[in-house]
Design a protein around this motif. Structure first.
Motif, PDB file in Angstrom:
ATOM      1  N   LYS A 195       6.110   5.182  -7.867  1.00 60.05           N
ATOM      2  CA  LYS A 195       5.455   5.956  -8.932  1.00 60.05           C
ATOM      3  C   LYS A 195       5.809   7.439  -8.818  1.00 60.05           C
ATOM      4  O   LYS A 195       6.013   8.131  -9.824  1.00 60.05           O
ATOM      5  N   THR A 229     -10.928   4.083  -8.089  1.00 66.31           N
ATOM      6  CA  THR A 229     -10.332   2.747  -8.041  1.00 66.31           C
ATOM      7  C   THR A 229      -9.625   2.567  -6.705  1.00 66.31           C
ATOM      8  O   THR A 229      -9.293   3.543  -6.016  1.00 66.31           O
ATOM      9  N   ARG A 230      -9.390   1.327  -6.364  1.00 61.26           N
ATOM     10  CA  ARG A 230      -8.663   1.015  -5.135  1.00 61.26           C
ATOM     11  C   ARG A 230      -7.249   1.584  -5.207  1.00 61.26           C
ATOM     12  O   ARG A 230      -6.732   2.115  -4.216  1.00 61.26           O
ATOM     13  N   GLY A 231      -6.622   1.515  -6.381  1.00 59.72           N
ATOM     14  CA  GLY A 231      -5.269   2.040  -6.548  1.00 59.72           C
ATOM     15  C   GLY A 231      -5.207   3.529  -6.279  1.00 59.72           C
ATOM     16  O   GLY A 231      -4.268   4.026  -5.642  1.00 59.72           O
ATOM     17  N   ARG A 232      -6.207   4.265  -6.767  1.00 58.57           N
ATOM     18  CA  ARG A 232      -6.245   5.717  -6.555  1.00 58.57           C
ATOM     19  C   ARG A 232      -6.378   6.020  -5.063  1.00 58.57           C
ATOM     20  O   ARG A 232      -5.719   6.919  -4.533  1.00 58.57           O
ATOM     21  N   ALA A 271       0.786  -1.236   0.000  1.00 56.97           N
ATOM     22  CA  ALA A 271       0.000   0.000   0.000  1.00 56.97           C
ATOM     23  C   ALA A 271       0.819   1.288   0.000  1.00 56.97           C
ATOM     24  O   ALA A 271       0.251   2.363  -0.198  1.00 56.97           O
ATOM     25  N   TYR A 282       3.426   3.184  -4.652  1.00 60.00           N
ATOM     26  CA  TYR A 282       3.021   4.543  -5.003  1.00 60.00           C
ATOM     27  C   TYR A 282       4.158   5.535  -4.776  1.00 60.00           C
ATOM     28  O   TYR A 282       4.235   6.564  -5.462  1.00 60.00           O
ATOM     29  N   LEU A 305      -5.447   4.089  -2.488  1.00 60.76           N
ATOM     30  CA  LEU A 305      -4.200   3.753  -1.801  1.00 60.76           C
ATOM     31  C   LEU A 305      -3.119   4.786  -2.090  1.00 60.76           C
ATOM     32  O   LEU A 305      -2.341   5.160  -1.209  1.00 60.76           O
ATOM     33  N   CYS A 306      -3.054   5.253  -3.327  1.00 58.40           N
ATOM     34  CA  CYS A 306      -2.058   6.257  -3.714  1.00 58.40           C
ATOM     35  C   CYS A 306      -2.254   7.535  -2.910  1.00 58.40           C
ATOM     36  O   CYS A 306      -1.288   8.104  -2.382  1.00 58.40           O
ATOM     37  N   ILE A 309      -3.458   7.710 -12.083  1.00 56.08           N
ATOM     38  CA  ILE A 309      -4.206   6.512 -11.681  1.00 56.08           C
ATOM     39  C   ILE A 309      -5.693   6.789 -11.840  1.00 56.08           C
ATOM     40  O   ILE A 309      -6.181   7.849 -11.443  1.00 56.08           O
TER      41      ILE A 309
END
Length: 395
Positions: free
Chosen positions: A149, A177-180, A142, A146, A182-183, A173
């Protein structure tokens, strides 16, 4: 300059320092300047340093690495005024003033070194030291991706400031979304660590993931779960599958459970503290699956569970790989989700189910109640009507 000349030059600053301290005292700044050898420091009543066992502000020295020169004296006077203002506004934080390994302050480091300092601080927090395996999994899944990135964004856009790179990284991202999510969480924590002021709070950029956009899943039925278990040829992996189906465990939790109560005839297992969410007890839903899956005979696969050599995430990935190998038509987590929906059908209180799953009630209701399909709703209605019919017949 000879040694004696240098010493005399340093002593010549002392009257100027005294004059400046008088001015600071008259302005009630609460900060004084002192010379220690060839360096200038500040001293005042400051909040406890991170990791200190002190609870209240107390007299401390703050080293800024400024030289004991006329120019250094001008700089430290400005620093004294800034810090005094921060203390009055209760906005002073130590992170930007503590020197790290190189002797530089955080704000003076390159991004890679700032991230390394953040990682050290992340793992060093007291509440995270209780469960180092879970902390390592959280960092690897988590935070680290990022921050990498962010480094890549800075490398590609060297003209941008760090706050601009942070916003740019988030924008790359997909929103909602889950990625956004977490980022935003990872970079917000990193920004706070650096005491970096951002004009827009990062949490506002996460989108609606986890609030209004939780996607419904077509979970396997009980019959499909039983049929898939039969197609696993390895008894040890049948045990893993059966435990996950019966207790709704996460992939890695199967390998970190106390099964002693189950082996002695109870329907309960205890998830150990070394897992992602710590120790908690879980009961079987359905209890009859214990016998059907043969769970009274413990038989775990021989895989590396030494958390000094591997991580909870890798152990979980091993389970996912075995599901694919045996052609299971759904993911391991679908067994967990099916268990959660099953407890809703059976009327188990959300507070109890959430505790057994190792997450909050808010996550439980937000997620699993939205996953109840028309089939699930029909089943719940049938159970409710059967319960009513039974009550009427008894009366």
């Amino acid at each position: 300059m000879t040694k004696n000349t240098q010493v005399n030059s340093l002593h010549a600053l002392d009257p100027q320092i005294q004059t400046l301290n008088t001015r600071l005292a008259n302005a009630r700044m609460g900060i004084q300047i002192e010379r220690r050898g060839e360096k200038l420091n500040l001293r005042g009543t400051l909040p406890p340093k991170p990791g200190s066992d002190r609870l209240r502000p107390h007299q401390q020295r703050l080293s800024l690495g400024l030289p004991a020169t006329k120019q250094g004296l001008k700089q430290i006077e400005q620093e004294a005024k800034v810090i005094a203002a921060q203390l009055i506004q209760k906005s002073f934080v130590w992170h930007d003033y503590l020197a790290v390994g190189s002797g530089k302050r955080l704000s003076q480091l390159e991004l890679a070194d700032q991230i390394q300092a953040f990682e050290k601080s992340f793992f060093g927090m007291a509440h995270r030291m209780v469960n180092p395996a879970a902390t390592k999994t959280t960092w690897n899944a988590a935070y680290a991706p990022y921050l990498r990135k962010l480094e890549a964004t800075q490398a590609m856009h060297q003209s941008l400031t760090l706050p601009e790179c942070i916003y740019k990284t988030i924008q790359l991202i997909d929103i909602n979304t889950r990625g956004r999510q977490l980022c935003c969480t990872a970079l917000a924590a990193f920004s706070e660590f650096l005491n970096l002021e951002l004009p827009t709070a990062l949490k506002t950029l996460a989108g609606g993931y986890g609030k209004h956009r939780t996607q419904a899943r077509q979970l396997p039925s009980d019959a499909e779960i039983l049929a898939a278990w039969q197609q696993i040829p390895n008894p040890a992996w049948q045990f893993v599958y059966g435990v996950m189906a019966t207790y709704g465990l996460r992939n890695h939790e199967v390998f970190f459970c106390d099964y002693s109560a189950l082996l002695q005839g109870d329907t309960r297992v205890e998830v150990l503290a070394s897992t992602k969410t710590g120790s908690h007890a879980v009961w079987a839903f359905y209890p009859e699956w214990i016998e059907q899956f043969g769970l009274r005979t413990m038989m775990l696969p021989s895989i590396n569970t030494d958390l000094t050599q591997t991580t909870l995430q890798r152990i979980g990935q091993r389970v996912t790989a075995q599901f694919r190998r045996y052609g299971i038509p759904f993911s391991p987590y679908d067994l967990r989700h099916a268990w959660a929906v099953r407890t809703i059908h059976m009327g188990l209180a959300d507070t109890v189910a959430a505790k057994m799953m190792g997450h909050s009630v808010a996550v439980h209701t937000r997620t699993y109640h939205q996953w109840m399909t028309r089939r699930d709703q029909q089943q719940a209605v049938d159970v409710a009507l059967q319960r009513r019919a039974s009550m009427l017949s008894e009366s």
